[in-house]
Design a protein around this motif. Structure first.
Motif, short mmCIF file in Angstrom:
data_model
loop_
_atom_site.label_atom_id
_atom_site.label_comp_id
_atom_site.label_asym_id
_atom_site.label_seq_id
_atom_site.Cartn_x
_atom_site.Cartn_y
_atom_site.Cartn_z
N SER A 1 0.83 -1.19 0.00
CA SER A 1 0.00 0.00 0.00
C SER A 1 0.88 1.25 0.00
CB SER A 1 -0.87 -0.04 1.25
OG SER A 1 -1.92 0.86 1.16
N GLN A 2 0.41 2.26 -0.73
CA GLN A 2 1.12 3.54 -0.75
C GLN A 2 2.55 3.38 -1.31
OE1 GLN A 2 -0.23 6.33 -0.50
NE2 GLN A 2 1.32 7.84 -0.06
N THR A 3 2.62 2.82 -2.52
CA THR A 3 3.88 2.76 -3.25
C THR A 3 3.95 4.03 -4.09
OG1 THR A 3 3.94 0.36 -3.26
CG2 THR A 3 5.18 1.47 -5.00
N ARG A 4 4.83 4.94 -3.67
CA ARG A 4 4.69 6.33 -4.11
C ARG A 4 5.07 6.60 -5.56
NH1 ARG A 4 8.19 8.65 -1.41
NH2 ARG A 4 8.75 7.04 0.07
N GLN A 5 6.01 5.84 -6.09
CA GLN A 5 6.40 6.06 -7.49
C GLN A 5 6.29 4.77 -8.30
OE1 GLN A 5 9.32 8.12 -5.71
NE2 GLN A 5 7.87 9.82 -5.96
N ALA A 6 5.90 4.94 -9.55
CA ALA A 6 5.76 3.78 -10.44
C ALA A 6 7.07 3.00 -10.54
CB ALA A 6 5.27 4.23 -11.81
N PRO B 1 -0.89 5.28 -4.87
CA PRO B 1 -0.71 6.11 -3.68
C PRO B 1 -1.70 7.28 -3.60
CG PRO B 1 0.81 6.82 -5.36
CD PRO B 1 0.03 5.66 -5.96
N ALA B 2 -1.75 7.84 -2.42
CA ALA B 2 -2.43 9.12 -2.19
C ALA B 2 -1.38 10.12 -1.74
CB ALA B 2 -3.50 8.95 -1.11
N PHE B 3 -1.70 11.39 -1.89
CA PHE B 3 -0.76 12.41 -1.45
C PHE B 3 -0.97 12.71 0.02
CE2 PHE B 3 0.43 16.84 -0.60
CZ PHE B 3 1.78 16.72 -0.83
N TYR B 4 0.03 12.39 0.84
CA TYR B 4 -0.01 12.79 2.24
C TYR B 4 0.95 13.96 2.42
CZ TYR B 4 -2.71 8.52 2.78
OH TYR B 4 -3.67 7.54 2.66
N ASN B 5 2.23 13.68 2.40
CA ASN B 5 3.18 14.79 2.52
C ASN B 5 4.37 14.62 1.60
OD1 ASN B 5 2.62 16.98 4.29
ND2 ASN B 5 2.64 15.55 6.00
N GLU B 6 4.51 13.39 1.12
CA GLU B 6 5.68 13.11 0.29
C GLU B 6 5.27 13.01 -1.17
OE1 GLU B 6 8.93 10.65 2.06
OE2 GLU B 6 7.22 9.72 3.04
N ALA B 7 6.19 13.38 -2.03
CA ALA B 7 5.90 13.45 -3.46
C ALA B 7 5.41 12.11 -4.00
CB ALA B 7 7.17 13.88 -4.21
N ILE B 8 4.38 12.17 -4.81
CA ILE B 8 3.91 10.98 -5.53
C ILE B 8 3.72 11.37 -6.99
CG2 ILE B 8 2.74 9.99 -3.53
CD1 ILE B 8 0.08 10.93 -4.77
N ASP B 9 3.73 10.35 -7.87
CA ASP B 9 3.42 10.61 -9.27
C ASP B 9 1.93 10.92 -9.39
OD1 ASP B 9 6.03 9.82 -9.74
OD2 ASP B 9 5.49 7.80 -10.42
N GLY C 1 2.11 2.90 14.22
CA GLY C 1 3.53 2.93 13.85
C GLY C 1 3.90 4.20 13.10
N GLU C 2 2.97 5.18 13.13
CA GLU C 2 3.17 6.46 12.42
C GLU C 2 3.41 6.24 10.93
OE1 GLU C 2 5.57 9.27 14.60
OE2 GLU C 2 4.88 8.49 16.54
N ALA C 3 2.78 5.18 10.39
CA ALA C 3 3.01 4.80 9.00
C ALA C 3 2.45 5.84 8.03
CB ALA C 3 2.37 3.44 8.72
N ILE C 4 1.20 6.16 8.22
CA ILE C 4 0.57 7.16 7.35
C ILE C 4 0.55 8.48 8.11
CG2 ILE C 4 -1.57 7.83 6.19
CD1 ILE C 4 -0.26 5.49 4.80
N ARG C 5 1.15 9.49 7.51
CA ARG C 5 1.22 10.80 8.18
C ARG C 5 0.27 11.77 7.48
NH1 ARG C 5 4.96 11.41 12.06
NH2 ARG C 5 4.85 13.67 11.92
N TYR C 6 -0.87 11.95 8.09
CA TYR C 6 -1.87 12.84 7.51
C TYR C 6 -1.46 14.30 7.66
CZ TYR C 6 -4.96 8.74 7.74
OH TYR C 6 -5.51 7.50 7.61
N ILE D 1 -8.28 17.13 8.65
CA ILE D 1 -7.29 16.07 8.42
C ILE D 1 -7.47 15.61 6.98
CG2 ILE D 1 -6.32 13.92 9.29
CD1 ILE D 1 -7.93 14.44 11.88
N ARG D 2 -6.44 15.87 6.18
CA ARG D 2 -6.57 15.72 4.73
C ARG D 2 -6.33 14.28 4.26
NH1 ARG D 2 -3.46 21.32 3.73
NH2 ARG D 2 -5.30 22.65 3.48
N ALA D 3 -6.85 14.01 3.07
CA ALA D 3 -6.62 12.74 2.38
C ALA D 3 -6.99 11.56 3.27
CB ALA D 3 -5.18 12.64 1.88
N THR D 4 -8.18 11.64 3.84
CA THR D 4 -8.64 10.61 4.78
C THR D 4 -9.85 9.84 4.24
OG1 THR D 4 -9.73 12.47 5.89
CG2 THR D 4 -7.78 11.57 6.95
#
Lengths: 391, 391
Positions: free
Chosen positions: A194-199, A233-241, A313-318, A365-368
């Motif tokens: 889940s949440q694989t940020r780049q192709a 992926p979804a955009f949380y705080n780190e760059a995604i395609d 585990g602080e995995a997803i940072r909204y 709280i964004r992207a939820t």
């Protein structure tokens, strides 16, 4: 009002600072934490991913958000569905999905639920173990099955490598076993996490499985289905395609490696719905544990047990937005409202929030839109489950 | 049938191998994972703890299990109640508890909920921060408050040290602030941590807070209430003191250190209800990820998101009983039924389960009367919440 609490600008252009769901959340008052979900935005995202995927079919991972409004709209838009349970199958059917649009993608199924699905007309099942094949053969004789493979190297933010799938070296015996049981082994599935940020992060996985695909076809298995799973992926705080480019680049990695895969299916969940939702919540308390503490504790009326389970585990940072954004900020530990010490959202990496923040303030709280409503507990500590409004 | 899957015998004598709830679970079939709770056993445990506590009042921590049958029975037996939320207060009142039997023990409360409680007649509130005192003063003027202290050294299996309480060195200013706001500061509370297995483990905590108690009284605060919180253990697999002796030994540590504490209150939750419940669940799949794997994966129809949240971090290790106990066993990773990779119960320390275990077999998960039903999600992956039967 429009600034990001973190000071970061969105990394891809399809997110404007304030979208419809957030505008709604800011303009309205809510009695309790509420997810506002923009169903039009889900449809837009569906079409963006579809344009990128080309000939591949989208099986929406219902578990990400099983809101009736979302399922109904995706049926209208032509989606297929990946169901994790009998209840998800019943939901899709009740809203007009045809059984051939639904795959039963959980590798762990009760016999009675397999029988139910088969009787309802569903003919495509996941498996990763001999006992599962036996249950499917008994309760859905002649069904199509795909074997889920363990991904050994995941670059995802939320890897799925341990629990699901079989080691590739044990896959061929399962194909043989499926055939011996009278089932129709038609292909493989995998999940990059889940949440694989780049192709580009998909490359090691498709490289790993391509030889197995060739081996199975050479061994006389007429495989024609490749299920590339989720991970969008979804955009949380780190760059995604951006979604269309992401999907196109994934397909460019997949196509040459799996010749004869006439059917390709993808199972986005988070990637379809997360960004279409925001949660409106409230600050309940701001405190310091002692006068010389550098960071504050900020307690919200929503926590890990009322919708934000993916902060484990602080995995997803909204991203958190407030009405004070742009004013001086400082580090905060963010926690939920319950009397459970595990109900802490972010502590190891504190969150920067405005110093002016106080009890009663609204937070967004964004992207939820994904993995929030149904992860919510029924009434932990007496707090009600996350509410939802579809717009 | 009676053997423990782990091969361990119960460590204290008040647990016989098969009690009423377990006998019921073995004798009946269930459509879905179900908690069977023996309300008589809760009452017995209440009286055992009460005998040990002597003059201290038991405020049952409603969050541990807010079943109406449990609350109603504890009202009959003379319990008081520690409420974490407005809904828990409403529940207790609706079943006949008087407001003076209820304390609002959450240190994180919405202003509107404080006002509700005060109007309903509740006059005792917890606080650990200046902003919380201000909210209480505004919405419950003149109320009694106790200041929750951070426990620095916890020996509990599930420590609560980080999220709640104020550092002792910051407690005196809060007493002064409370008085200046027109509130009545009457004492302190602390929590040694959930599942503190032996009474002797309380010693460092009571040693730590005794000087502060003396200091506050010397400074002219007429403190008369000491809330010793919860921490009363349940038997999972490790030895615990029997309930009456445990409570008596705790009081022996408390009494000499807090002179003038005319009111002592304890807040057992787990210690009252956990052992009175067992969950009946089912094996859905047994598999190996490759032929040479030493351990099996056992997937149940219940997991972390449908009742067993306290297996997070493998903190609480439930005993699992099966119909094959006593036959040869081997190590298993135990996982839940959902498509979420975080839904794994025990992996770092695998569980010994019979080699004969297979899909469809019933399993009994012991001492699950606390922190299960309401932690369950509303419909994660389409799976229904944990069901409950009170006997």
């Amino acid at each position: 009002m429009n600034a990001y609490a973190t000071g970061l600008a969105p990394a891809h252009s399809h997110i404007s600072p304030i979208r419809r769901a957030e505008a709604y959340a800011r303009a309205h008052d809510f009695d309790r934490p509420t997810l506002i979900l923009d169903v039009d935005q889900v449809a837009d995202q569906f079409h963006a991913i579809r344009r990128g995927l080309g000939r591949a079919a989208i099986h929406y991972a219902v578990k990400a958000n099983p809101a009736r409004e979302v399922i109904a709209r995706l049926i209208e838009e032509g989606a297929h569905f990946d169901a994790a349970s009998r209840a998800e199958i019943e939901l899709c059917l009740s809203l007009g999905a045809r059984p051939e649009q639904i795959s039963f993608g959980n590798t762990v199924k009760k016999s009675a639920d397999i029988a139910f699905a088969w009787t309802a007309g569903i003919s495509l099942f996941a498996a990763d173990a001999e006992e599962e094949l036996e249950k499917i053969a008994e309760n859905a004789p002649g069904a199509e099955i795909f074997i889920r493979l363990i991904v050994s190297q995941s670059e995802a933010d939320w890897p799925l490598s341990r629990k699901f799938g079989v080691q590739p070296r044990a896959a061929m015996p399962l194909l043989h076993r499926a055939r011996a049981l009278g089932l129709r082994p038609v292909g493989f599935s995998f999940h990059v996490g889940s949440q694989t940020r780049q192709a580009a992060m998909w490359r090691p996985t498709v490289d790993e499985f391509a030889p197995l695909w060739a081996e199975a076809r050479a061994a006389g298995f007429d495989l024609d289905l490749l299920n590339i799973g989720g991970g969008f992926p979804a955009f949380y705080n780190e760059a995604i395609d951006a979604p269309e480019a992401y999907a196109r680049d994934v397909m460019a990695l997949v196509e040459p490696r799996f010749p004869g895969a006439r059917r390709i299916m993808a199972e986005p969940g988070r990637g379809l719905v997360a960004e279409a939702g925001v949660i409106a919540a409230e600050v309940v308390l701001v405190s310091r544990k002692s006068p010389d503490d550098l960071h504050r504790w900020v307690y919200l009326d929503i926590g890990r047990f009322s919708g934000l389970a993916e902060t484990e585990g602080e995995a997803i940072r909204y991203q958190i937005a407030t009405d004070h954004d742009g004013l001086p900020a400082g580090p905060c530990v963010l926690a939920g409202p319950s009397c459970d010490s595990a109900d802490v959202l972010y502590e190891r990496r504190p969150v920067e929030l405005p110093l002016a923040l106080k009890s009663g303030d609204k937070v967004i709280i964004r992207a939820t839109g994904a993995y929030t409503t149904t992860y919510s507990s029924v009434g932990f500590n007496g707090f009600p489950p996350l509410d939802m409004v579809c717009i």
